[in-house]
Design an enzyme around this catalytic site. Structure first.
Site, PDB file in Angstrom:
ATOM      1  N   HIS A 143       0.967  -1.068   0.065  1.00 20.52           N
ATOM      2  CA  HIS A 143      -0.104  -0.086   0.038  1.00 20.52           C
ATOM      3  C   HIS A 143       0.790   1.272  -0.171  1.00 20.52           C
ATOM      4  O   HIS A 143       0.318   2.337  -0.184  1.00 20.52           O
ATOM      5  CB  HIS A 143      -0.886  -0.189   1.235  1.00 20.52           C
ATOM      6  CG  HIS A 143      -1.669  -1.194   1.555  1.00 20.52           C
ATOM      7  ND1 HIS A 143      -1.400  -2.174   2.403  1.00 20.52           N
ATOM      8  CD2 HIS A 143      -2.724  -1.846   1.043  1.00 20.52           C
ATOM      9  CE1 HIS A 143      -2.159  -3.230   2.327  1.00 20.52           C
ATOM     10  NE2 HIS A 143      -2.925  -2.960   1.256  1.00 20.52           N
ATOM     11  N   HIS A 193      -7.725   4.088   5.343  1.00 28.23           N
ATOM     12  CA  HIS A 193      -6.916   2.690   4.507  1.00 28.23           C
ATOM     13  C   HIS A 193      -5.377   3.442   4.561  1.00 28.23           C
ATOM     14  O   HIS A 193      -5.241   4.529   4.397  1.00 28.23           O
ATOM     15  CB  HIS A 193      -7.582   2.925   3.035  1.00 28.23           C
ATOM     16  CG  HIS A 193      -7.198   1.613   2.460  1.00 28.23           C
ATOM     17  ND1 HIS A 193      -5.731   1.559   1.590  1.00 28.23           N
ATOM     18  CD2 HIS A 193      -7.638   0.378   2.160  1.00 28.23           C
ATOM     19  CE1 HIS A 193      -5.819   0.599   1.177  1.00 28.23           C
ATOM     20  NE2 HIS A 193      -6.859  -0.318   1.454  1.00 28.23           N
ATOM     21  N   GLU A 195      -3.319   3.075   2.114  1.00 30.46           N
ATOM     22  CA  GLU A 195      -2.711   3.678   1.151  1.00 30.46           C
ATOM     23  C   GLU A 195      -2.970   5.283   0.769  1.00 30.46           C
ATOM     24  O   GLU A 195      -1.825   5.979   0.666  1.00 30.46           O
ATOM     25  CB  GLU A 195      -3.421   3.028  -0.353  1.00 30.46           C
ATOM     26  CG  GLU A 195      -2.758   3.684  -1.576  1.00 30.46           C
ATOM     27  CD  GLU A 195      -3.444   3.052  -2.759  1.00 30.46           C
ATOM     28  OE1 GLU A 195      -3.752   1.753  -2.871  1.00 30.46           O
ATOM     29  OE2 GLU A 195      -3.469   3.727  -3.875  1.00 30.46           O
TER      30      GLU A 195
END
Ligand code: SF4
Length: 368
Positions: A143, A193, A195
């Site tokens: 990621h 998240h 990323e």
């Protein structure tokens, strides 16, 4: 020697079943050609396939299983897993080996590395996770991580291995370049998240995470005073959702420069579900609840293909009542789902018959 190929069971490896001859009533002699499966797997395959074949001949009916393709592991995930495997094998890599977050969002894959002695540190803030590491090696996941996390790891004298997917690196480079050119950047992604956390860390103060129209509206005072505005995206979003939000942004800020960074692997898997699941009565998506691209496949099936969908981590979560009366079921998998988990689901569906005790036994066998 072989008479007829029945099935090819592996996308990546050579595993085939061959029908050779009928050697007694109700039984088939089946030869399994395999270069990779464990003995346990071979036995399961033989039992299930013989059963499935026999049922098909007797009843001449079976559930149609649409194996959506492409599905499952993407190149970024395969590379990241190989990076960890090589680190484990290489005795020169300083121990202990840590992974900063789940290497990919799949519990099964994480558990396999844990069994090899790799420590996965999991939590919402990777800078905090890094502080728990006192020595050895740290692996950055597919990621991607922010430059600050990388710098801090080096500062602490840790051996660093970067498994960031090249498609995520492209976004890091893009936002960095745009910020140098004076752009404010709207980054469409998912709150929480890893990323987005990594990408936002490239140019703090210049980039803003938005997930929906309300997030864009809330940024109006900031964006209205910026002359140059660009938009980019997380790699694993729904391309349909993203287009809608970009259209909304362009209404407010017609001058915004748009860069859609949804990766090709995500796009192909979504387009495959949109076209191939059409006409199915149910789509089963195999994948981890934390996998964003897995959850987007559920959404694409429901909203684009118009087919109800369920997500399961593995066969143990498949409920037989979902299959009642169904004749056509599509199966796909997120980009971080190990192939063997999806194959087990497909084999189960191909052998499924609610009216036979044998199938009931099969259910218990698979869940045992
Ligand atoms: S889903 Fe796309 S961005 Fe993510 S690891 Fe796979 S190829 Fe890379």
């Amino acid at each position: 020697m072989f008479q007829r190929k029945l099935a090819s069971f592996s996308e990546e490896k050579e595993v085939h079943l061959w029908f050779v001859e009928r050697f007694s009533v109700g039984h088939l002699l089946i030869y399994l050609e395999s270069h990779s499966s464990s003995k346990r797997n071979l036995q399961s395959v033989l039992v299930m396939s013989a059963h499935s074949w026999e049922l098909g001949e007797k009843r001449n009916v079976s559930m149609e299983v649409i194996k959506v393709s492409p599905r499952g592991y993407c190149y970024g995930v395969v590379d990241a897993l190989q990076v960890v495997q090589q680190a484990v094998k290489d005795t020169r890599v300083p121990r202990p080996i840590h992974i900063l977050g789940q290497i990919i969002h799949n519990r099964h894959a994480v558990e396999e590395f844990t069994a090899l002695g790799v420590i996965t540190l999991d939590g919402p803030d990777r800078m905090d996770l890094l502080e728990q590491v006192t020595g050895g090696t740290v692996i950055f996941t597919a990621h991607g991580v922010s430059p600050l996390v990388k710098a801090r790891a080096r500062e602490r004298g840790l051996h660093c291995i970067d498994a960031t997917c090249p498609d995520v690196t492209v976004t890091h480079q893009l936002v960095s370049t745009l910020a140098q050119q004076g752009y404010a950047i709207l980054y469409i992604g998912k709150h929480g998240h890893p990323e987005p956390e990594g990408v936002l860390g490239e140019v703090p103060g210049q980039i803003f995470l938005v997930e929906n129209e309300a997030d864009v509206d809330a940024l109006a005072p900031e964006l209205q005073r910026r002359e140059r505005l660009a938009v980019t995206t997380q790699t694993t979003l729904s391309q349909w959702d993203t287009k809608q939000l970009i259209a909304y942004i362009k209404e407010q800020y017609p001058h915004a420069q748009v860069h859609i960074d949804i990766c090709p692997a995500t796009q192909k898997r979504q387009e495959a579900v949109a076209s191939q699941a059409k006409g199915a009565e149910l789509t089963i998506v195999v994948g981890d609840p934390r996998s964003n691209n897995t959850n987007r496949l559920v959404q694409v099936s429901e909203e684009v293909a118009g087919v109800p969908a369920v997500r399961i981590e593995d066969l143990s979560q498949l409920r037989p009542e979902w299959l009642a009366g169904k004749k056509r079921i599509a199966v796909t998998a997120g980009a971080s789902t190990p192939s063997h988990l999806t194959r087990e689901v497909i084999r189960y569906l191909e052998a499924y018959d609610p009216h036979t005790a044998q199938t009931e036994n099969l259910v218990h066998m698979r869940r045992g």
